[in-house]
Design a protein around this motif. Sequence first.
Motif, short mmCIF file in Angstrom:
data_model
loop_
_atom_site.label_atom_id
_atom_site.label_comp_id
_atom_site.label_asym_id
_atom_site.label_seq_id
_atom_site.Cartn_x
_atom_site.Cartn_y
_atom_site.Cartn_z
N PHE A 7 28.71 32.85 19.01
CA PHE A 7 28.75 33.93 18.03
C PHE A 7 29.10 33.38 16.66
CE2 PHE A 7 29.43 36.97 21.64
CZ PHE A 7 28.32 37.75 21.35
N ARG A 8 28.42 33.91 15.63
CA ARG A 8 28.73 33.61 14.24
C ARG A 8 28.81 34.92 13.47
NH1 ARG A 8 25.68 31.86 9.73
NH2 ARG A 8 23.82 31.67 11.00
N CYS A 9 29.85 35.05 12.66
CA CYS A 9 30.09 36.30 11.93
C CYS A 9 29.04 36.47 10.85
CB CYS A 9 31.49 36.28 11.33
SG CYS A 9 31.91 37.77 10.41
N ALA A 10 28.45 37.66 10.79
CA ALA A 10 27.44 37.96 9.77
C ALA A 10 28.07 38.21 8.41
CB ALA A 10 26.61 39.17 10.19
N ARG A 11 29.39 38.37 8.33
CA ARG A 11 30.06 38.69 7.07
C ARG A 11 30.57 37.45 6.34
NH1 ARG A 11 33.55 44.10 8.89
NH2 ARG A 11 31.78 45.18 9.86
N CYS A 12 31.20 36.52 7.11
CA CYS A 12 31.76 35.32 6.46
C CYS A 12 31.09 34.03 6.93
CB CYS A 12 33.26 35.24 6.70
SG CYS A 12 33.73 34.97 8.43
N GLY A 13 30.28 34.10 7.97
CA GLY A 13 29.57 32.91 8.44
C GLY A 13 30.36 32.01 9.35
N ARG A 14 31.58 32.39 9.69
CA ARG A 14 32.41 31.55 10.55
C ARG A 14 32.15 31.82 12.02
NH1 ARG A 14 35.44 32.07 5.93
NH2 ARG A 14 36.52 30.17 5.25
N ARG A 15 32.56 30.83 12.83
CA ARG A 15 32.38 30.96 14.27
C ARG A 15 33.45 31.88 14.85
NH1 ARG A 15 34.12 27.41 18.48
NH2 ARG A 15 34.84 25.96 16.88
N LEU A 16 33.05 32.74 15.79
CA LEU A 16 33.99 33.65 16.42
C LEU A 16 34.75 32.93 17.53
CD1 LEU A 16 32.19 35.74 14.89
CD2 LEU A 16 32.55 37.26 16.83
N ARG A 53 37.99 39.25 24.39
CA ARG A 53 37.54 39.80 23.12
C ARG A 53 37.05 38.65 22.24
NH1 ARG A 53 38.49 44.59 21.10
NH2 ARG A 53 38.71 43.74 18.99
N TYR A 54 36.00 38.92 21.46
CA TYR A 54 35.50 37.98 20.47
C TYR A 54 36.03 38.42 19.10
CZ TYR A 54 32.31 36.46 24.14
OH TYR A 54 31.78 36.00 25.31
N GLY A 90 35.96 42.20 15.38
CA GLY A 90 36.49 41.95 16.71
C GLY A 90 35.95 43.00 17.66
N PHE A 91 35.59 42.59 18.85
CA PHE A 91 35.01 43.52 19.81
C PHE A 91 35.19 42.97 21.21
CE2 PHE A 91 31.83 40.72 17.99
CZ PHE A 91 31.24 40.15 19.10
N GLY A 92 35.10 43.85 22.20
CA GLY A 92 35.20 43.45 23.59
C GLY A 92 33.99 42.67 24.04
N GLY A 93 34.19 41.82 25.03
CA GLY A 93 33.12 40.91 25.42
C GLY A 93 32.31 41.29 26.64
N MET A 94 32.78 42.25 27.45
CA MET A 94 32.10 42.53 28.71
C MET A 94 30.68 43.06 28.48
SD MET A 94 33.91 41.73 31.34
CE MET A 94 33.11 42.74 32.56
N ARG A 95 30.56 44.09 27.66
CA ARG A 95 29.26 44.74 27.48
C ARG A 95 28.27 43.84 26.77
NH1 ARG A 95 29.44 50.77 25.30
NH2 ARG A 95 30.53 50.90 27.29
N LYS A 133 20.67 29.29 20.78
CA LYS A 133 21.25 28.37 19.81
C LYS A 133 22.49 28.97 19.18
CE LYS A 133 20.09 25.65 15.71
NZ LYS A 133 19.03 25.33 14.71
N GLU A 134 22.40 30.22 18.69
CA GLU A 134 23.54 30.93 18.15
C GLU A 134 23.19 32.41 18.08
OE1 GLU A 134 24.51 29.72 14.22
OE2 GLU A 134 22.72 30.62 13.33
N ILE A 135 24.22 33.23 17.90
CA ILE A 135 24.06 34.68 17.82
C ILE A 135 24.84 35.16 16.61
CG2 ILE A 135 24.34 36.89 19.00
CD1 ILE A 135 24.42 35.36 21.63
N VAL A 136 24.14 35.75 15.65
CA VAL A 136 24.78 36.33 14.47
C VAL A 136 25.11 37.79 14.79
CG1 VAL A 136 24.54 36.83 12.02
CG2 VAL A 136 23.47 34.79 12.98
N VAL A 137 26.37 38.17 14.61
CA VAL A 137 26.83 39.49 15.05
C VAL A 137 27.54 40.19 13.91
CG1 VAL A 137 28.97 38.50 15.96
CG2 VAL A 137 28.20 40.72 16.79
N ASP A 138 27.39 41.51 13.87
CA ASP A 138 28.08 42.36 12.91
C ASP A 138 28.31 43.71 13.56
OD1 ASP A 138 29.34 43.22 10.68
OD2 ASP A 138 27.54 43.41 9.43
#
Length: 646
Positions: free
Chosen positions: A288-297, A310-311, A327-332, A470-475
């Motif tokens: 996971f990579r944050c769509a707001r700051c670009g850092r790794r979760l 949680r991520y 921040g969000f739960g990881g199961m779903r 490769k990676e997942i951009v999340v917001d």
Amino acid sequence: MGWSDVQIVDDDLGRSGAGTVRPGFEKLLAAICEGRVGAVVSLEASRLARNGRDWHTLLEFCGLVGTLIVDEDGIYDPRSINDRLLLGMKGTMSEMELSVFRQRSLEALKQKARRGELLLTVAVGYVKAEDGRIEKDPDRRVQDSIVLVFRKFAELQSIRQVLLWFREEQVVVPAVVQGHGKQTAEWKAPVYYTLHHVLTNPVYAGAYVFGRRGTRVVIEGGRKRVVRDSIRRNWKDWEVLIRDHHEAYISWEEFERNQCLIADNANGKSYLGRGAIRRGEALLPGLFRCARCGRRLHVAYTGKGGNTQRYVCRGPFGAKAVDNCIGFGGMRVDRAVAQEVLDRLQPLGVEAALAVLEAQGQEHGDKRRQVENACRQARYEVDRARRQYDAVDPDNRLVAGELERRWNEKLSRLRELEDELDRFAAEQMPMVSTEDRARLMALGKDLTRAWDSPGATVETRKKIIRLLVKEIVVDIVDDTLSLVIHWQGGDHTRLIVKKNKVGLTRWAVAADTLDLVHVLARQMPDQSIAAVLNRAGKSTGRGNSWTRTRVCGLRKTHGIAPYRDGERLERGEATLDEAATILKISPSTIRRMINHGRLAAHQLCKGAPWIIRISDIENGTVQREADARRSRRPSPHDSHQNVLDL
């Protein structure tokens, strides 16, 4: 020659005079400053120091205390301006001479490296031919060992896991030993550095490389020191890179993939590195990579036993007062991404099943092949020791005894290897039965079953996902997670996943069960509620049966008031047994009246009590039917006999 005391200073023999640490020269300066030196004699005055700083410092101190400088050309007094000028010119020319020599030698070395002919040492697995080229070691055992290292890394995806496999299976690897002008291979258990060197050295990809590391000059104690950088440069910054220079063990493309994987496995050392696969139930850590700051979760495990993940994006490292970005739960989200991966792998399921069938005995065969190679090498060494023993005079016991001891050691080693080889022969090669083959093919057609099977570990699932993603951009957008999945091939997929509500976890009680408890709490105490829920097949969020304590805890969590005695009568309601008592008939009769629709009642679920309004019980039609049923009841022979209440 008339001198009262002569001291020879030879501490700097073999040391460079270009400004590095020179203890002999420093001792000479200390003696001059103390006024204990009348003259400094050397074969050539300019050889005392090969840089301007040291040379002029020597002249300055000698001029202050009146020390002469003597060489084969003459005697110089540094206090004389003419001698000082001549000595200064000699030092300058000597420094220039040294610089020219150094420049010419370094340029000649670089020119030889650009031709791919500068071979100072040869990596294990290669030997230097007579014409200056390098070629694979003709020892087949060495070649098989190097190939095994690369094959296990492609399988296990981690240098540490490869090291653990070699250690657990007791498989040895070759190491280069220099001696008597040639290098030999010594077989021993691997260490981390050995495997890391093999997997990161481009020589095994058939490439000649020069200048992988740079040098820098630092000042220590007023002296310069040349330090070789411990961190290797990027391959684009290497001074020389010649591909297809010699025969390779792996392709250049595979070498690049290995370097990317090793860099990703370095936890915490890369800004966007995925990190190595670690323990834990989360499937997507490092992707996971944050769509707001670009850092790794980062992944965080909470709850009892760390069963909830949680991520979290921690945001800027320096802004400690700033809240986390997202921040969000990881199961779903884990399930959603895993389903996307399975949808793309489904057409390849049968091929994967066939590959598993072919790889069943590969690991067993790898170790056996290594033992067979070691056994052949041991037989050669035994024959060689025997020939040496036969060539010596038996009467010369000083030599014959030592050769006999060596021969016995080789025989003992050969016997150990043959015993181990016999154990391999006694063991049955792991074969796939007809039932296992059919099951694997069925799982290949339905990857979802294979994914959810008990034999599929979390580490295996993580490896499968990383092979494709490769990676997942999340917001976070409102109450949903917006995902952009970047696949390894370059494609992108947008995915929307519903975000978990606050307080709603996978351990939460089902909504219908909670609604049922809301209603039952107005009808009966906790002990009776637990019995009703168990009869109805309802379970807790963790799959346990209900008890009075668990019902009480659920009520307190959701703010449900407990049942009070007489509460039901206050609302004008009665249970089936209470209605039977009022009408003075059996509960089974009340049940038949309800089934025939003559008495209104309702039941929340199967196993829950029937609730009847008292106004319906006091209805005239119901009263008359109850009287009629009581009149048809046979009277007992004994008036004192008790009636069994069913």
